[in-house]
Motif scaffolding. Structure first.
Motif, PDB file in Angstrom:
ATOM      1  N   LEU A  76       3.250   5.919  -2.847  1.00  0.00           N
ATOM      2  CA  LEU A  76       4.419   6.731  -3.177  1.00  0.00           C
ATOM      3  C   LEU A  76       4.580   6.962  -4.673  1.00  0.00           C
ATOM      4  CD1 LEU A  76       6.866   5.270  -0.533  1.00  0.00           C
ATOM      5  CD2 LEU A  76       6.142   7.666  -0.692  1.00  0.00           C
ATOM      6  N   GLU A  89       6.788  12.528   2.156  1.00  0.00           N
ATOM      7  CA  GLU A  89       7.096  11.385   1.307  1.00  0.00           C
ATOM      8  C   GLU A  89       8.580  11.006   1.320  1.00  0.00           C
ATOM      9  OE1 GLU A  89       6.100  11.946  -2.788  1.00  0.00           O
ATOM     10  OE2 GLU A  89       6.709  14.036  -2.785  1.00  0.00           O
ATOM     11  N   ARG A 138       8.842   8.687   4.306  1.00  0.00           N
ATOM     12  CA  ARG A 138       8.102   7.455   4.028  1.00  0.00           C
ATOM     13  C   ARG A 138       8.835   6.605   2.986  1.00  0.00           C
ATOM     14  NH1 ARG A 138       3.173   9.974   1.845  1.00  0.00           N
ATOM     15  NH2 ARG A 138       2.680   7.828   1.233  1.00  0.00           N
ATOM     16  N   ASP A 180       0.827  -1.203   0.000  1.00  0.00           N
ATOM     17  CA  ASP A 180       0.000   0.000   0.000  1.00  0.00           C
ATOM     18  C   ASP A 180       0.865   1.259   0.000  1.00  0.00           C
ATOM     19  OD1 ASP A 180      -2.239  -1.591   0.032  1.00  0.00           O
ATOM     20  OD2 ASP A 180      -2.675  -1.301   2.158  1.00  0.00           O
ATOM     21  N   GLU A 181       1.954   1.230   0.755  1.00  0.00           N
ATOM     22  CA  GLU A 181       2.832   2.397   0.813  1.00  0.00           C
ATOM     23  C   GLU A 181       3.560   2.607  -0.513  1.00  0.00           C
ATOM     24  OE1 GLU A 181       4.618   5.373   3.538  1.00  0.00           O
ATOM     25  OE2 GLU A 181       2.872   4.971   2.286  1.00  0.00           O
ATOM     26  N   ALA A 222      10.145   2.816   3.365  1.00  0.00           N
ATOM     27  CA  ALA A 222       9.634   1.811   2.430  1.00  0.00           C
ATOM     28  C   ALA A 222      10.782   1.089   1.735  1.00  0.00           C
ATOM     29  CB  ALA A 222       8.709   2.464   1.407  1.00  0.00           C
TER      30      ALA A 222
END
Length: 366
Positions: free
Chosen positions: A49, A56, A59, A44-45, A63
């Motif tokens: 992105l 971001e 994140r 999902d991430e 990720a």
């Protein structure tokens, strides 16, 4: 003497990682294959992105760490299956996960971004890691994709015959291996990405197994024709694309006015879009044979549509040409890693449009 490399591939379908451990001392030989799905939160991430969002950079960094931990798990599975020690492997090819792909845009050079943390992968595995294959090509004026055509030529070319190699992942790309020994390659357009999104939205399944759901529907012709009028399909190679263009917003735009269509009819239309986009590109090069790899080769409905749209062309899964469909791209990157390690230049002018031959990738020592 064996020349061992590991290739890892997590493509635009974003369903997980495929890996191979291969002996490249002569013709590429797969000694082991392993795969692992992404944890749902990571998937999902990674999907999120692909678009701009809050915080971001932070994140994306986390990720990338999560992605590499899946990579490391696959590497351990490969070593265990082949009974090979880490020190016997020359390098791991870790392509990373593409989240933005905008070559030649904005300032003339553009960029391509693959989330990755190859230094962490080297730490976790104790093996040299080859990564960042696309950025040098973009810096040299190329599209950065596709990079597999040289490998396709080494494995699938036939003397005196024009052969196409169609990889259908999230995005589809075509390599044309011409009878005279020359070649070209480019992205055709969407592959499984839009179909997977629609299937997940309406059935909760990650993909349409075998294309069975699409086969129950009927193509919405006005929608299919409108989609194929997208300017990308008329562009001449070299060209490449990704989720930056063919994404949920693009699909939602084309769904307007088709609210009465059944969900399975939309799925059938998306499958038809992929098949027609690929077939119209294949038609341009008088192919005798089309070798199909990637997850799309396992979609019986999609394969039947390709065969119907390409009469006179032998459409076959890559397994019939010696390499199972889900191993081709990972094996291609293992092959590219060997070129990186040996500092061997690849001339991708006919595929990516780069200005000349370049060594692709960089090495993170164990």
């Amino acid at each position: 003497m064996r020349d061992l490399y590991i290739g890892l591939m997590s493509g635009t379908s974003m369903d997980g990682v495929d890996g191979v451990l291969a002996d490249l001392s002569s013709s590429p030989t797969v000694l082991a294959h392993a795969s692992a799905p992404f944890p749902e939160a990571l998937r999902d991430e990674l999907m999120a992105l692909n678009s701009g969002g809050d915080n971001e950079l932070h994140r994306a960094a986390l990720a990338a760490n999560g992605l590499v931990r899946v990579y490391a798990h696959v590497v351990q599975d490969l070593l265990r299956a082949a009974k090979v020690a880490p020190q016997d492997v020359k390098a791991i090819a870790a392509h990373g996960q593409t989240v933005r792909h905008r070559p030649r845009m904005f300032d003339g050079t553009g960029y391509t971004i693959q989330l990755n943390q190859p230094a962490l992968l080297a730490e976790l595995t104790g093996i040299d890691v080859a990564a960042d294959f696309r950025s040098r090509d973009v810096a040299a004026g190329g599209q950065g994709a596709p990079l597999a055509p040289f490998f396709h030529q080494a494995v699938f070319a036939r003397s005196g015959e024009t052969v196409g190699v169609l990889n259908i992942g999230g995005i589809s790309n075509l390599t044309v291996l011409k009878a005279d020994g020359s070649m070209l390659g480019f992205d055709c357009g969407p592959g499984n990405a839009l179909m997977d999104f629609w299937c997940k939205l309406h059935t909760q399944a990650d993909y349409d197994d075998g294309g069975r759901w699409a086969a129950k529907g009927h193509v919405v012709e006005p929608m299919a024709k409108a989609m194929l009028r997208d300017p990308y399909f008329a562009q001449q190679p070299p060209k490449s694309t990704g989720r930056d263009h063919f994404n949920q917003s693009w699909l939602e735009h084309h769904l307007r006015g088709t609210l009465a269509a059944r969900a399975e009819d939309v799925q059938a239309t998306l499958a038809e879009l992929t098949a027609r986009a690929c077939a119209q590109d294949a038609h341009r090069y008088s192919l005798r044979r089309l070798v199909v790899c990637g997850g799309g080769a396992l979609n019986a409905h999609l394969m039947s549509r390709l065969a119907a749209l390409l009469p006179g062309v032998q459409v076959q899964p890559s397994s019939e040409a010696g390499v199972p469909p889900r191993q081709v791209e990972a094996l291609a990157f293992a092959w590219l890693a060997r070129k990186t390690v040996q500092r061997e230049k690849l001339d991708l002018q006919s595929t990516t449009g780069a200005s000349g031959a370049r060594v692709l990738g960089c090495i993170y020592p164990a």
